[in-house]
Design a protein around this motif. Structure first.
Motif, PDB file in Angstrom:
ATOM      1  N   SER A 115       0.849  -1.193   0.000  1.00  0.00           N
ATOM      2  CA  SER A 115       0.000   0.000   0.000  1.00  0.00           C
ATOM      3  C   SER A 115       0.880   1.236   0.000  1.00  0.00           C
ATOM      4  N   MET A 116       0.292   2.389  -0.278  1.00  0.00           N
ATOM      5  CA  MET A 116       1.034   3.642  -0.228  1.00  0.00           C
ATOM      6  C   MET A 116       1.526   3.925   1.188  1.00  0.00           C
TER       7      MET A 116
ATOM      8  N   CYS B 202       9.228   6.260  -4.201  1.00  0.00           N
ATOM      9  CA  CYS B 202       7.848   5.839  -4.450  1.00  0.00           C
ATOM     10  C   CYS B 202       7.534   6.071  -5.922  1.00  0.00           C
TER      11      CYS B 202
ATOM     12  N   THR C  45       4.703   5.785  -7.533  1.00  0.00           N
ATOM     13  CA  THR C  45       3.460   6.526  -7.759  1.00  0.00           C
ATOM     14  C   THR C  45       3.715   8.026  -7.723  1.00  0.00           C
ATOM     15  N   THR C  46       4.430   8.488  -6.711  1.00  0.00           N
ATOM     16  CA  THR C  46       4.746   9.913  -6.583  1.00  0.00           C
ATOM     17  C   THR C  46       5.545  10.400  -7.771  1.00  0.00           C
TER      18      THR C  46
ATOM     19  N   LYS D  92       3.264  10.613 -10.907  1.00  0.00           N
ATOM     20  CA  LYS D  92       2.342  11.745 -10.820  1.00  0.00           C
ATOM     21  C   LYS D  92       3.074  13.064 -11.067  1.00  0.00           C
TER      22      LYS D  92
ATOM     23  N   GLU E 198      -2.520   3.959 -11.097  1.00  0.00           N
ATOM     24  CA  GLU E 198      -3.381   3.272 -10.130  1.00  0.00           C
ATOM     25  C   GLU E 198      -2.809   1.919  -9.728  1.00  0.00           C
TER      26      GLU E 198
ATOM     27  N   CYS F 135       0.414   1.170  -9.551  1.00  0.00           N
ATOM     28  CA  CYS F 135       1.504   1.448  -8.610  1.00  0.00           C
ATOM     29  C   CYS F 135       0.969   1.863  -7.247  1.00  0.00           C
ATOM     30  N   GLN F 136      -0.069   2.680  -7.264  1.00  0.00           N
ATOM     31  CA  GLN F 136      -0.633   3.167  -6.005  1.00  0.00           C
ATOM     32  C   GLN F 136      -1.279   2.038  -5.223  1.00  0.00           C
ATOM     33  N   HIS F 137      -2.013   1.184  -5.900  1.00  0.00           N
ATOM     34  CA  HIS F 137      -2.707   0.076  -5.232  1.00  0.00           C
ATOM     35  C   HIS F 137      -1.715  -0.879  -4.568  1.00  0.00           C
TER      36      HIS F 137
ATOM     37  N   GLY G 107       1.491  -0.114  -3.800  1.00  0.00           N
ATOM     38  CA  GLY G 107       2.554   0.556  -3.040  1.00  0.00           C
ATOM     39  C   GLY G 107       3.924   0.280  -3.639  1.00  0.00           C
TER      40      GLY G 107
END
Length: 336
Positions: free
Chosen positions: A139-140, A184, A186-187, A190, A207, A209-211, A213
Motif C-alpha cells: 500500500s502507499m 515511491c 506513484t509519486t 504523478k 493506479e 503502482c498506487q494500489h 505501493g
C-alpha cells in the motif's frame, strides 16, 4: 524474496571508435575554444537530441569516427518505463536506433591480453549504467513507512537521506562512484505527468503502482565504478553480472521483514503531535491543545508531558512483506 530478481536497465552512456571513419556526422552543434590570438584551440561536438514518441528523448553524437549514445532507452518511444529492459535488450534497442541513422552498431570487439593491463576488450566502452528493480510493499502507507525506515540505513559509508516530501531516499548524491536511491513510483509518475513530457502516462499504470505501493531501488554505476570492477567494456558486461552488482549493493534484498510503527492506529488529529514528541521535536501547541492531546495519547500509553529523550514507546508494530515485482501480462501486452 525471489531467487530470480527482475533487474533492468534505465539509463546508458556508451561510445565506440570505428577505424576508417567516414561515418555520418551527427551533432547538436559545435563548441569552439578560441585563444587570445584568435586561433581555435579545440572544437567539441555537442550531442544531438533525438525526439521519440510520447515526448521521450535520447542523445546521439558522431564526429565521423566515434559514435556515442546517452539516455534512458527504456523510456524512449514508450509511454512510461515502469518495467524496462535487460542490458542485452537495451543494447539491441540502441543498435536498432543507430541503424536508422546509418550508424554502425555497438559491438564487443575482441578480447586481448596486454602485459601491463591484463585482458582488455577493443569494442564499445560504457561510462554509465543505471540498474533498477521494482518492489511491492502492499500500500502507499506501507511504502512511505518503508522509506522512512530506510532513511536510517547505510550503504557502505553512505547514510540514507530522506527527501522533504518523504517519497525518496538517496545514498551518495554527488558521488563519482555509485549513486543510489529508493523512491515511491506513484509519486514519481504523478510528478512526471504534471509536466508536458509526462502527459502520456496512463491512469491505469499510476493506479496499479498506487494500489500495490510500488517502490523502486535504483543505482547509477558511474565510470569509476565500472572501470574498477571490470565493467567498462561492452564485451565484459552481462545481465548476470549486473544482477550480482545489484545484489551486492541492495538494501531491500537484505530485509526479510521491515517493521515500523503504524501511526494509522492513532486518530489523525494527534498523529503529528505523537511523531514530534517521539523524535524530540518541539510540539508547538498552546496549553489547551497540549492537555487535550495528552489526554488522548494517554489511552495509548503515551505521556507527552515526559520528554522522550531516553526510550521510545512504540505503539502497534506492523510488518511489511516485500516482493520483487515483475511485469504483469496486461502491462506487457499494452505498454511493452
Amino acid at each position: 524474496m525471489m531467487n530470480l530478481i527482475p533487474v533492468f536497465v534505465d539509463y546508458l552512456t556508451i561510445r565506440q571508435v570505428h577505424e576508417g571513419g567516414k561515418l555520418p556526422v551527427i551533432n547538436g552543434g559545435r563548441v569552439l575554444r578560441i585563444d587570445t590570438d584568435g586561433e581555435i584551440e579545440y572544437t567539441v561536438d555537442t550531442r544531438q537530441g533525438l525526439e521519440g514518441s510520447f515526448d521521450s528523448r535520447v542523445e546521439v553524437r558522431c564526429d565521423g569516427h566515434q559514435v556515442e549514445f546517452s539516455g534512458n532507452i527504456s523510456r524512449y518511444g514508450r509511454q512510461d518505463n515502469l518495467f524496462g529492459f535487460t542490458f542485452a535488450d537495451s543494447i539491441q534497442r540502441i543498435n536498432e536506433l543507430l541503424k536508422s541513422l546509418d550508424l554502425p552498431p555497438f559491438s564487443s570487439g575482441k578480447l586481448y591480453k596486454f602485459a601491463d593491463s591484463g585482458w582488455t576488450w577493443t569494442g564499445a566502452r560504457v561510462s554509465r549504467i543505471d540498474i533498477t528493480c521494482n518492489y511491492v510493499t502492499g500500500s502507499m502507507i506501507d511504502s512511505e513507512a518503508l522509506l522512512r525506515n530506510m532513511a536510517g540505513h547505510h550503504i557502505g559509508r553512505q547514510k540514507g537521506s530522506l527527501s522533504v516530501n518523504g517519497a525518496t531516499v538517496e545514498y551518495g548524491r554527488g558521488s563519482k562512484y555509485v549513486y543510489g536511491k529508493l523512491y515511491c513510483k506513484t509519486t514519481e509518475l504523478k510528478k512526471h505527468r504534471s509536466k508536458k513530457s509526462g502527459q502520456h502516462v496512463s491512469d491505469e499504470v499510476i493506479e496499479f503502482c498506487q494500489h500495490l505501493g510500488v517502490i523502486r531501488e535504483e543505482f547509477t554505476l558511474k565510470s569509476r565504478f565500472l572501470l574498477q570492477n571490470g565493467l567498462a567494456y561492452l564485451g565484459a558486461i552481462t545481465d548476470s553480472l549486473l544482477i550480482e552488482v545489484y545484489m551486492n549493493r541492495t538494501q531491500l534484498q537484505r530485509l526479510e521483514q521491515v517493521k515500523y510503527e503504524d501511526f494509522n492506529d492513532l486518530p489523525k488529529h494527534i498523529r503529528s503531535t505523537y511523531v514530534s514528541w517521539k523524535y524530540g521535536f518541539p510540539l508547538n501547541l498552546n496549553e489547551r491543545t497540549f492537555y487535550r492531546h495528552r489526554k488522548a495519547l494517554l489511552s495509548y500509553g503515551i505521556d507527552i508531558s515526559i520528554p522522550n529523550n531516553v526510550q521510545t514507546m512504540p505503539i502497534k508494530v506492523k510488518t511489511i512483506e516485500l516482493a520483487a515485482l515483475t511485469a504483469p501480462d496486461w502491462y506487457i501486452k499494452k505498454y511493452a
